[in-house]
Design an enzyme around this catalytic site. Structure first.
Site, mmCIF file in Angstrom:
data_model
loop_
_atom_site.group_PDB
_atom_site.id
_atom_site.type_symbol
_atom_site.label_atom_id
_atom_site.label_comp_id
_atom_site.label_asym_id
_atom_site.label_seq_id
_atom_site.Cartn_x
_atom_site.Cartn_y
_atom_site.Cartn_z
ATOM 1 N N LYS A 86 -8.626 98.452 -3.628
ATOM 2 C CA LYS A 86 -9.538 99.560 -3.340
ATOM 3 C C LYS A 86 -9.181 100.287 -2.046
ATOM 4 C CE LYS A 86 -13.211 98.014 -6.329
ATOM 5 N NZ LYS A 86 -12.672 96.769 -6.925
HETATM 6 C C1 LIG Z 1 -12.637 96.506 -8.295
HETATM 7 C C2 LIG Z 1 -11.712 95.428 -8.730
HETATM 8 C C3 LIG Z 1 -11.270 95.324 -10.065
HETATM 9 C C4 LIG Z 1 -11.768 96.252 -11.161
HETATM 10 O O1 LIG Z 1 -11.322 97.563 -11.000
HETATM 11 P P1 LIG Z 1 -12.022 98.762 -11.836
HETATM 12 O O2 LIG Z 1 -11.408 99.995 -11.294
HETATM 13 O O3 LIG Z 1 -13.487 98.655 -11.538
HETATM 14 O O4 LIG Z 1 -11.730 98.532 -13.270
HETATM 15 C C5 LIG Z 1 -10.354 94.346 -10.377
HETATM 16 N N1 LIG Z 1 -9.913 93.480 -9.452
HETATM 17 C C6 LIG Z 1 -10.319 93.531 -8.161
HETATM 18 C C7 LIG Z 1 -9.802 92.526 -7.193
HETATM 19 C C8 LIG Z 1 -11.224 94.507 -7.751
HETATM 20 O O5 LIG Z 1 -11.633 94.557 -6.470
#
Ligand SMILES: *Cc1c(COP(=O)(O)O)cnc(C)c1O
Length: 472
Positions: free
Chosen positions: A113
Site C-alpha cells: 500500500k
Molecule cells: C490490502 C492488502 C491486500 C489486498 O489488496 P486489495 O487491493 O484490497 O485487493 C493483500 N495483501 C496485503 C498484505 C494487503 O495489505
C-alpha cells in the site's frame, strides 16, 4: 482525462477532482471515460527505464492537465527515488523456471500500500496548495492501509488524518506502525468492535451534514482512483523485465478489495500483454465464487491469518463489472441497489464472459497457505508473508489446473513483508522473520491512541473536537 462514475449520475471530474473526491457523489466509483493505450513500440521503448520513469509514462495519460510534466516528474522522483529501501522499488525475485515474486514491500510500512499511498499523500498536498484548502482524511483500517496512509500524511501542511482501527484486532506490528507516529496531524482511534463497525462510522461521517459543513473530508481507501493508477505501474515494470511486449506474463494477486488486481486489468487494457490475472482469495471467497459461477453473495466473515484479505464485499469489483458489462451507469446502480438489499446478486452474462476473458480465480485455505510458505522456503529460500502465500498457492494451483500456458512466467505479487505477520510465518515454517532495520525500534517507541466506545457519536465528536483543519 475525464472521469465518470460507475453509477452514471455523479458529475464528470478531472484527475484533480477524482483524487480529492474519493467516492463519487452517487455512491459509485470513478473510472477514466476511456482507456488510454500504448502501442507495442511504445511499450518496447520503456524497457530499461527506472521505476520512476515508467511511473511517469504510465501515469501521464491519466493525469491529463491536472499536473504539468515537470510536476509529475518531481512527484514521481520524490516518491520512487526517496521512500523505498530497494533501488528497484519493486524488485522481481525468481523462484523456479515459472514462478517469480514481485516484492512490493520495500516501502516504509512493509506492505504494497506504500507504493500508492506515498504518491497519494503528495498529490493531496499539490492539489490542496493550489486550491488553498485543507483536507481532513478519515479512514478505517484492518491494518495495512492505516499505517501506510499515516506514514504518507504525517507532518504534511494541509492534510490531517484520523484513522480508526478495531481495538485489539490488528497485529502488534500493524498497531505500532500507526500509533508510534508522533506528528501533530495524526490521530489514531482504537474503536470497540470489528473492522466493519469502524468502516460504518467512516461512511456515516462522509454523509454527515454537520461534519461536512466544518471539515473538507478526504478518503484514502482503494476506492480512490489515484491509488489504483499508481499500482498499474508495477505491472508494466515487472512485465518489461520478463520480455514484454514480446512475451506474455501472468500475475497472481492476493486479493481483498479487488484494488490491486484491478490495476492489473487496467495495465492489460492499456496494451500490456497479460496472459491471465489470477485472483487469489482465502476462505472468504466471494470473488472466487463470483468469477467461478457468477454468484456474488456475501457470506459470514471468517477471521484468518491473512487479515487484509478478510472481506465480505470487494468495493472495486464494481469497477470491473461496470467496464465489462457495457458501461451502463443506470443498470449498474440498479444492480448494486439489489446487492445492498439482498447481500447477493448474479453477474450478467456479459459480465461473466468479460471477466472470464482475462481473470481466473483460486481459493486457498490455511493449510494450503502454510504449504506454499514451506514450498517457497525449501525450494527458493524465500520467507514469504501469509498473503503472498495465498497468491503463490493460487499460482501453483492455476498452473496445475492447466489454466496458464506452462511457457508463461507467473508473477506472484508479494504484498507484505513476512515480518509484519511473524506468528503465522513461524507457525508454518518454524522461522521467526526479523523486522528490517529501517523500521527502527518499533517496539521501543511510545504509543499514542485514543480508546473510543463503539458508538458513532463517540467517534464523531472525537474528530470534531480534535480537527484543526477546516473547510477553508
Ligand atoms: C490490502 C492488502 C491486500 C489486498 O489488496 P486489495 O487491493 O484490497 O485487493 C493483500 N495483501 C496485503 C498484505 C494487503 O495489505
Amino acid at each position: 482525462m475525464e472521469y465518470v462514475s460507475t453509477r452514471g449520475s455523479a458529475p464528470v471530474l478531472d484527475f484533480e477532482g477524482v483524487t480529492l473526491a474519493g467516492l463519487a457523489s452517487d455512491g459509485g466509483l470513478y473510472l477514466p471515460r476511456e482507456w488510454p493505450s500504448f502501442t507495442e513500440h511504445q511499450i518496447r521503448e520503456m524497457r530499461g527505464l527506472a521505476y520512476w520513469e515508467v511511473a511517469v509514462e504510465v501515469m501521464t495519460p491519466f493525469v491529463g492537465d491536472s499536473l504539468t510534466r515537470s510536476e509529475l516528474i518531481d512527484i514521481c522522483q520524490q516518491v520512487y527515488c526517496g521512500e523505498f529501501s530497494h533501488a528497484a522499488v519493486t524488485p522481481l525475485v525468481q523462484m523456479d523456471e515459472t514462478h517469480w515474486l514481485l516484492e512490493l514491500f520495500h516501502g516504509p510500512t512493509l506492505a504494497f500500500k506504500d507504493v500508492a499511498l506515498q504518491l497519494l499523500g503528495r498529490l493531496f498536498e499539490t492539489f490542496l496548495e493550489r486550491r488553498g484548502q485543507n483536507l481532513t482524511i478519515v479512514g478505517a483500517t484492518s491494518g495495512d492501509t492505516g499505517s501506510a496512509a499515516i506514514n504518507a500524511v504525517a507532518g504534511r501542511e494541509r492534510s490531517e488524518i484520523f484513522m480508526l482501527h478495531p481495538a485489539g484486532r490488528v497485529s502488534e506490528v500493524q498497531r505500532r506502525q500507526m500509533t508510534t507516529v508522533r506528528a501533530p496531524n495524526v490521530h489514531n482511534l482504537a474503536i470497540e468492535g470489528n473492522f466493519d463497525d469502524a468502516q460504518r462510522h467512516v461512511k456515516r461521517m462522509f454523509g454527515d451534514g454537520e461534519v461536512n459543513s466544518v471539515l473538507n473530508l478526504g478518503a484514502v481507501n482503494s476506492i480512490n482512483w489515484a491509488r489504483l493508477m499508481a499500482q498499474v505501474v508495477y505491472y508494466f515494470y515487472a512485465a518489461l523485465q520478463l520480455g514484454a511486449p514480446d512475451r506474455k506474463v501472468a500475475f497472481s494477486v492476493p486479493t481483498g478489495n479487488f484494488g490491486d488486481v484491478f490495476a492489473g486489468y487496467v495495465a492489460a487494457r492499456m496494451g500490456l500483454p497479460v496472459e491471465r490475472l489470477i485472483v487469489a482469495t482465502n476462505v472468504n471467497d466471494i470473488l472466487h465464487r463470483a468469477l467461478a459461477n457468477g454468484d456474488y453473495s456475501a457470506g459470514d466473515l471468517v477471521p484468518t491469518a491473512t487479515p487484509s484479505m478478510d472481506i465480505q464485499v470487494s468495493s472495486n469489483f464494481e469497477r470491473l463489472l461496470f467496464d465489462v458489462g457495457g458501461r451502463e451507469g443506470a443498470a449498474m446502480a440498479a444492480q448494486m441497489r439489489g446487492f445492498d438489499k439482498d447481500r447477493a446478486m448474479r453477474l450478467t452474462n456479459a459480465q461473466r464472459e468479460g471477466a472470464a476473458a482475462l481473470f481466473v480465480s483460486q481459493r486457498a485455505d490455511g493449510e494450503q497457505m502454510a504449504r506454499a510458505m514451506q514450498w517457497a522456503c525449501e525450494n527458493a529460500g524465500q520467507v514469504i508473508d501469509p498473503h503472498t502465500a495465498i497468491g503463490l498457492s493460487a499460482a501453483r494451483d492455476a498452473l496445475a489446473a492447466d489454466l496458464i500456458d506452462p511457457a508463461t512466467p507467473i508473477v506472484t505479487l508479494a504484498t507484505a513483508h513476512a515480518a509484519k505477520f511473524p506468528d503465522a510465518v513461524e507457525r508454518a515454517i518454524g522461522v521467526r522473520p526479523a523486522l528490517p532495520q529501517r523500521v527502527g525500534d518499533l517496539f521501543g517507541r511510545e504509543e499514542k491512541f485514543a480508546s473510543i466506545s463503539g458508538d458513532y457519536e463517540a467517534a464523531r465528536s472525537f474528530v470534531l473536537d480534535h480537527a484543526s483543519a477546516n473547510a477553508g
